[in-house]
Design a protein around this motif. Structure first.
Motif, PDB file in Angstrom:
ATOM      1  N   ALA A   7       0.402  -3.699  -6.404  1.00 14.94           N
ATOM      2  CA  ALA A   7       0.436  -4.131  -5.003  1.00 14.94           C
ATOM      3  C   ALA A   7       1.854  -4.068  -4.428  1.00 14.94           C
ATOM      4  CB  ALA A   7      -0.137  -5.540  -4.857  1.00 14.94           C
ATOM      5  N   GLY A   8       2.569  -2.992  -4.764  1.00 17.18           N
ATOM      6  CA  GLY A   8       3.894  -2.763  -4.193  1.00 17.18           C
ATOM      7  C   GLY A   8       5.028  -3.502  -4.853  1.00 17.18           C
ATOM      8  N   THR A   9       4.751  -4.248  -5.933  1.00 18.87           N
ATOM      9  CA  THR A   9       5.788  -5.025  -6.614  1.00 18.87           C
ATOM     10  C   THR A   9       5.924  -4.547  -8.049  1.00 18.87           C
ATOM     11  OG1 THR A   9       5.368  -6.980  -5.244  1.00 18.87           O
ATOM     12  CG2 THR A   9       6.476  -7.341  -7.350  1.00 18.87           C
ATOM     13  N   TRP A  10       7.162  -4.342  -8.507  1.00 14.89           N
ATOM     14  CA  TRP A  10       7.391  -3.943  -9.889  1.00 14.89           C
ATOM     15  C   TRP A  10       7.030  -5.086 -10.822  1.00 14.89           C
ATOM     16  CZ3 TRP A  10       7.648   0.968 -10.389  1.00 14.89           C
ATOM     17  CH2 TRP A  10       8.384   1.781  -9.532  1.00 14.89           C
ATOM     18  N   ARG A  11       6.139  -4.810 -11.775  1.00 16.41           N
ATOM     19  CA  ARG A  11       5.743  -5.809 -12.766  1.00 16.41           C
ATOM     20  C   ARG A  11       6.206  -5.435 -14.174  1.00 16.41           C
ATOM     21  NH1 ARG A  11       5.089 -10.315  -9.944  1.00 16.41           N
ATOM     22  NH2 ARG A  11       3.647 -10.041  -8.189  1.00 16.41           N
ATOM     23  N   VAL A  12       6.596  -4.183 -14.360  1.00 10.17           N
ATOM     24  CA  VAL A  12       7.257  -3.737 -15.589  1.00 10.17           C
ATOM     25  C   VAL A  12       8.467  -2.918 -15.160  1.00 10.17           C
ATOM     26  CG1 VAL A  12       7.103  -2.297 -17.660  1.00 10.17           C
ATOM     27  CG2 VAL A  12       5.145  -3.703 -16.973  1.00 10.17           C
ATOM     28  N   ILE A  13       9.634  -3.266 -15.719  1.00  8.70           N
ATOM     29  CA  ILE A  13      10.876  -2.557 -15.407  1.00  8.70           C
ATOM     30  C   ILE A  13      11.571  -2.210 -16.728  1.00  8.70           C
ATOM     31  CG2 ILE A  13      13.156  -2.723 -14.339  1.00  8.70           C
ATOM     32  CD1 ILE A  13      11.964  -4.632 -12.275  1.00  8.70           C
ATOM     33  N   ASP A  14      11.904  -0.933 -16.883  1.00  7.75           N
ATOM     34  CA  ASP A  14      12.557  -0.467 -18.114  1.00  7.75           C
ATOM     35  C   ASP A  14      11.764  -0.870 -19.355  1.00  7.75           C
ATOM     36  OD1 ASP A  14      14.601   0.589 -16.550  1.00  7.75           O
ATOM     37  OD2 ASP A  14      15.828  -1.221 -16.710  1.00  7.75           O
ATOM     38  N   GLY A  15      10.450  -0.743 -19.258  1.00  7.94           N
ATOM     39  CA  GLY A  15       9.590  -1.007 -20.408  1.00  7.94           C
ATOM     40  C   GLY A  15       9.384  -2.465 -20.736  1.00  7.94           C
ATOM     41  N   GLN A  16       9.845  -3.381 -19.869  1.00  8.92           N
ATOM     42  CA  GLN A  16       9.716  -4.815 -20.138  1.00  8.92           C
ATOM     43  C   GLN A  16       8.945  -5.506 -19.015  1.00  8.92           C
ATOM     44  OE1 GLN A  16      10.713  -6.318 -23.005  1.00  8.92           O
ATOM     45  NE2 GLN A  16      11.268  -4.241 -23.660  1.00  8.92           N
TER      46      GLN A  16
ATOM     47  N   ARG B   8       0.815  -1.217   0.000  1.00 10.10           N
ATOM     48  CA  ARG B   8       0.000   0.000   0.000  1.00 10.10           C
ATOM     49  C   ARG B   8       0.845   1.262   0.000  1.00 10.10           C
ATOM     50  NH1 ARG B   8      -4.833  -1.518   4.342  1.00 10.10           N
ATOM     51  NH2 ARG B   8      -5.638  -3.316   3.179  1.00 10.10           N
ATOM     52  N   ILE B   9       0.172   2.356  -0.336  1.00 13.93           N
ATOM     53  CA  ILE B   9       0.779   3.675  -0.243  1.00 13.93           C
ATOM     54  C   ILE B   9       0.700   4.124   1.212  1.00 13.93           C
ATOM     55  CG2 ILE B   9       0.595   6.088  -0.948  1.00 13.93           C
ATOM     56  CD1 ILE B   9      -0.711   5.003  -3.574  1.00 13.93           C
ATOM     57  N   ALA B  10       1.843   4.492   1.773  1.00  7.28           N
ATOM     58  CA  ALA B  10       1.885   4.888   3.186  1.00  7.28           C
ATOM     59  C   ALA B  10       1.894   6.401   3.367  1.00  7.28           C
ATOM     60  CB  ALA B  10       3.112   4.285   3.866  1.00  7.28           C
ATOM     61  N   GLU B  11       2.557   7.117   2.439  1.00  6.09           N
ATOM     62  CA  GLU B  11       2.684   8.571   2.593  1.00  6.09           C
ATOM     63  C   GLU B  11       2.706   9.253   1.229  1.00  6.09           C
ATOM     64  OE1 GLU B  11       5.860  10.219   4.986  1.00  6.09           O
ATOM     65  OE2 GLU B  11       6.237   8.248   5.882  1.00  6.09           O
TER      66      GLU B  11
ATOM     67  N   LEU C 280      -3.829   7.954  -5.855  1.00  3.96           N
ATOM     68  CA  LEU C 280      -2.557   7.891  -5.142  1.00  3.96           C
ATOM     69  C   LEU C 280      -2.719   8.587  -3.802  1.00  3.96           C
ATOM     70  CD1 LEU C 280      -0.080   8.699  -8.073  1.00  3.96           C
ATOM     71  CD2 LEU C 280      -0.927   6.470  -7.295  1.00  3.96           C
ATOM     72  N   GLU C 281      -3.151   7.824  -2.815  1.00  3.79           N
ATOM     73  CA  GLU C 281      -3.336   8.380  -1.481  1.00  3.79           C
ATOM     74  C   GLU C 281      -3.061   7.307  -0.437  1.00  3.79           C
ATOM     75  OE1 GLU C 281      -7.312   9.850  -1.772  1.00  3.79           O
ATOM     76  OE2 GLU C 281      -8.203   7.998  -1.010  1.00  3.79           O
ATOM     77  N   PRO C 282      -2.642   7.709   0.759  1.00  2.22           N
ATOM     78  CA  PRO C 282      -2.317   6.739   1.802  1.00  2.22           C
ATOM     79  C   PRO C 282      -3.488   5.792   2.084  1.00  2.22           C
ATOM     80  CG  PRO C 282      -1.505   8.894   2.420  1.00  2.22           C
ATOM     81  CD  PRO C 282      -2.337   9.100   1.181  1.00  2.22           C
ATOM     82  N   GLY C 283      -3.152   4.533   2.242  1.00  2.00           N
ATOM     83  CA  GLY C 283      -4.147   3.512   2.527  1.00  2.00           C
ATOM     84  C   GLY C 283      -4.607   2.749   1.310  1.00  2.00           C
ATOM     85  N   ARG C 284      -4.432   3.351   0.121  1.00  2.00           N
ATOM     86  CA  ARG C 284      -4.831   2.634  -1.097  1.00  2.00           C
ATOM     87  C   ARG C 284      -3.696   1.734  -1.572  1.00  2.00           C
ATOM     88  NH1 ARG C 284      -9.637   5.162  -4.512  1.00  2.00           N
ATOM     89  NH2 ARG C 284     -10.455   6.633  -2.972  1.00  2.00           N
ATOM     90  N   GLU C 285      -4.054   0.789  -2.422  1.00  2.00           N
ATOM     91  CA  GLU C 285      -3.070  -0.138  -2.953  1.00  2.00           C
ATOM     92  C   GLU C 285      -2.003   0.601  -3.774  1.00  2.00           C
ATOM     93  OE1 GLU C 285      -2.942  -3.745  -2.587  1.00  2.00           O
ATOM     94  OE2 GLU C 285      -4.076  -2.973  -0.882  1.00  2.00           O
ATOM     95  N   ALA C 286      -0.782   0.106  -3.679  1.00  2.00           N
ATOM     96  CA  ALA C 286       0.330   0.720  -4.409  1.00  2.00           C
ATOM     97  C   ALA C 286       0.348   0.194  -5.839  1.00  2.00           C
ATOM     98  CB  ALA C 286       1.651   0.446  -3.704  1.00  2.00           C
ATOM     99  N   ASP C 287      -0.614   0.666  -6.621  1.00  2.00           N
ATOM    100  CA  ASP C 287      -0.723   0.360  -8.052  1.00  2.00           C
ATOM    101  C   ASP C 287      -0.357   1.631  -8.807  1.00  2.00           C
ATOM    102  OD1 ASP C 287      -1.743  -2.017  -7.093  1.00  2.00           O
ATOM    103  OD2 ASP C 287      -3.673  -1.868  -8.105  1.00  2.00           O
ATOM    104  N   LEU C 288       0.784   1.627  -9.471  1.00  2.00           N
ATOM    105  CA  LEU C 288       1.330   2.846 -10.065  1.00  2.00           C
ATOM    106  C   LEU C 288       1.798   2.592 -11.492  1.00  2.00           C
ATOM    107  CD1 LEU C 288       3.864   3.665  -7.188  1.00  2.00           C
ATOM    108  CD2 LEU C 288       1.470   4.344  -7.254  1.00  2.00           C
ATOM    109  N   ALA C 289       1.683   3.617 -12.323  1.00  2.00           N
ATOM    110  CA  ALA C 289       2.251   3.580 -13.670  1.00  2.00           C
ATOM    111  C   ALA C 289       3.184   4.775 -13.825  1.00  2.00           C
ATOM    112  CB  ALA C 289       1.155   3.623 -14.726  1.00  2.00           C
ATOM    113  N   LEU C 290       4.411   4.514 -14.253  1.00  2.00           N
ATOM    114  CA  LEU C 290       5.420   5.556 -14.399  1.00  2.00           C
ATOM    115  C   LEU C 290       5.834   5.638 -15.867  1.00  2.00           C
ATOM    116  CD1 LEU C 290       5.599   4.537 -11.349  1.00  2.00           C
ATOM    117  CD2 LEU C 290       7.953   5.361 -11.399  1.00  2.00           C
ATOM    118  N   PHE C 291       5.706   6.829 -16.435  1.00  2.00           N
ATOM    119  CA  PHE C 291       6.051   7.066 -17.840  1.00  2.00           C
ATOM    120  C   PHE C 291       7.209   8.045 -17.922  1.00  2.00           C
ATOM    121  CE2 PHE C 291       1.670   5.757 -17.805  1.00  2.00           C
ATOM    122  CZ  PHE C 291       1.466   5.033 -18.971  1.00  2.00           C
ATOM    123  N   THR C 292       8.087   7.839 -18.888  1.00  2.00           N
ATOM    124  CA  THR C 292       9.104   8.846 -19.189  1.00  2.00           C
ATOM    125  C   THR C 292       8.653   9.654 -20.402  1.00  2.00           C
ATOM    126  OG1 THR C 292      10.364   7.440 -20.690  1.00  2.00           O
ATOM    127  CG2 THR C 292      10.930   7.320 -18.343  1.00  2.00           C
TER     128      THR C 292
END
Length: 454
Positions: free
Chosen positions: A421-430, A34-37, A379-391
């Motif tokens: 859920a806090g785990t990287w599932r795509v790294i460097d576009g793969q 989860r997102i803590a802060e 993206l707020e504390p208490g919610r699942e850490a599901d994130l997408a990061l784009f360059t």
């Protein structure tokens, strides 16, 4: 023996280029799943961290939430039998072809579609599987296995068709099941796989395909099962004018009246497409809290019409986004769908009425609301850490001044990093653990073998 006092690992995603969250210019702290802060710009986390990820090159958004798909259709993309047809002729052209679907082909289709979605920044994959030819009775089991192996959050809806052409429906007899078989299997997969708790990685919904493919009994009893198992209900509704005409001829009522008669006017339900509703129907759907999944790419490809997104939201309906089937969209890319949603809704409502932030909101918290989930989508504390990061390193972004707007307006389509859920599932576009070249080769081979026209 003393109990372990080890705390979950804390990761600081530090100083992003931009982030879709208020008061988080300094990034986010992820603790466990989860997102803590949220860290303010120039600030530091309130508590200690175990690791830091430098996000200075990244635009961070909530993981996208897909609320409508048919993953098996990745095997019949751009199929000559169906190109340039509206919905009903398109379906009739493909039903006979889809009857060749095998468990091996379905597994590869599922793996490929889930991987495509992840790469587009999608962290929750909703799918509507309604095709159960002989030998594919365990389709839901296959989808759950593939989601767990890939690490994507999944909402798998057990779809169904029970009215064949002989009974006034569209599909051939080889693709339908009787109501009792459908209901028994629906209860089986709910008992095996459905997790109604916050943070669930797998949930099951019930999804009779459409009014022209199932009986009223199946609709009513599916609603009863959903109440007993605390799951969601999903179906196609209001996609084309042909559907309205069919319902008037077959049932003597419009689709929303049909929905009300069978007990689906409830917050438990969300609908795919929802285009051809009149003002009174929009009001009634909103008052009941029925969600609508907007599928802009599919709607444009099949020339189905314009979803009344703004009116539905104003009336009280959650509005989310979906890629729809890969044969009507020819892609499983939800970030691309965000851009299409912006464009078609601006064409409908005007350049100032719908912004890039609206389109992103539909794909995140709007979609989460359709699924009845308050644990994802923001993206707020208490919610699942599901994130997408784009360059923004590609030429398409050069000269862009607003990073969040650039994702949508300049056509971002592939995430650099994706966390579920806090785990990287795509790294460097793969995608982690997937050889995309081998997957494409295997998927293409079986698509040609089973569905080729040569």
């Amino acid at each position: 023996m003393m109990e372990s006092s080890a705390r979950p690992r804390r990761l600081w995603l530090r100083d992003p280029l931009a982030i879709l969250a208020e008061g988080a210019g300094g990034g986010l702290v992820v603790e466990g799943t989860r997102i803590a802060e949220r860290v303010s710009a120039g600030g530091r986390p309130a508590g200690p961290v175990d690791a830091t990820f430098d996000a200075a090159r990244h635009v961070v958004i909530p993981g996208l939430v897909n609320t409508h798909h048919h993953v098996f259709q990745t095997l019949t993309r751009a199929h000559p039998s169906a190109i340039n047809k509206p919905l009903f002729p398109w379906l009739k052209a493909l039903y006979g072809i889809w009857g060749r679907l095998t468990p091996e082909a379905f597994r590869l289709a599922t793996r490929l579609a889930y991987t495509e979605l992840l790469l587009s920044g999608c962290t929750t994959a909703g799918d509507h599987h309604y095709l159960f030819p002989r030998g594919l009775e365990a389709a839901v089991d296959i989808q759950v296995e593939e989601a767990r192996a890939l690490g994507i959050r999944a909402v798998v809806t057990r779809g169904s068709m029970s009215l064949s052409q002989k009974q006034g429906g569209l599909p051939p007899e080889t693709l339908v099941q009787d109501d009792d078989t459908i209901l028994a299997d629906s209860e089986r997969v709910l008992r095996l796989f459905h997790d109604p708790a916050p943070g669930a990685m797998v949930q099951i919904g019930l999804a009779p395909c459409s009014p022209f493919a199932v009986t009223k009994r199946l609709m009513r009893e599916s609603a009863g099962l959903a109440e007993r198992h605390d799951c969601r209900l999903h179906t196609h509704l209001g996609e084309t004018r042909d559907e309205n005409a069919y319902c008037l001829e077959a049932f003597g009522q419009r689709p929303v009246d049909y929905l009300e008669e069978v007990g689906w006017m409830t917050r438990r339900a969300w609908l795919a497409h929802g285009i051809h509703f009149n003002d009174d129907e929009v009001r009634r759907l909103g008052a009941a809290g029925v969600g609508v999944c907007h599928c802009p790419t599919s709607n444009m490809v099949l020339a189905s019409g314009h979803c009344r997104t703004c009116e539905l939201e104003a009336a009280g309906s959650p509005v989310g986004l979906g890629v729809d089937g890969s044969a009507s969209n020819d892609s499983s890319n939800l970030m691309e769908g965000v851009r299409h949603a912006l464009m078609i809704n601006r064409l409908t409502y005007g350049a100032e009425a719908v912004t890039h932030l609206d389109a992103l909101r539909w794909a995140t918290e709007g979609s989460a609301a359709c699924l009845g989930r308050g644990d994802i989508g923001r993206l707020e504390p208490g919610r699942e850490a599901d994130l997408a990061l784009f360059t923004l390193d590609e030429l398409r972004f050069s000269g862009a001044h607003d990073p969040l707007a650039a994702l949508v307006l300049c056509g971002a389509h592939r995430a650099d990093r994706v966390m579920v859920a806090g785990t990287w599932r795509v790294i460097d576009g793969q995608p982690v653990g997937i050889e995309t070249g081998r997957l494409r080769e295997d998927h293409s081979r079986i698509a040609r073998h089973l569905f080729g026209t040569a």
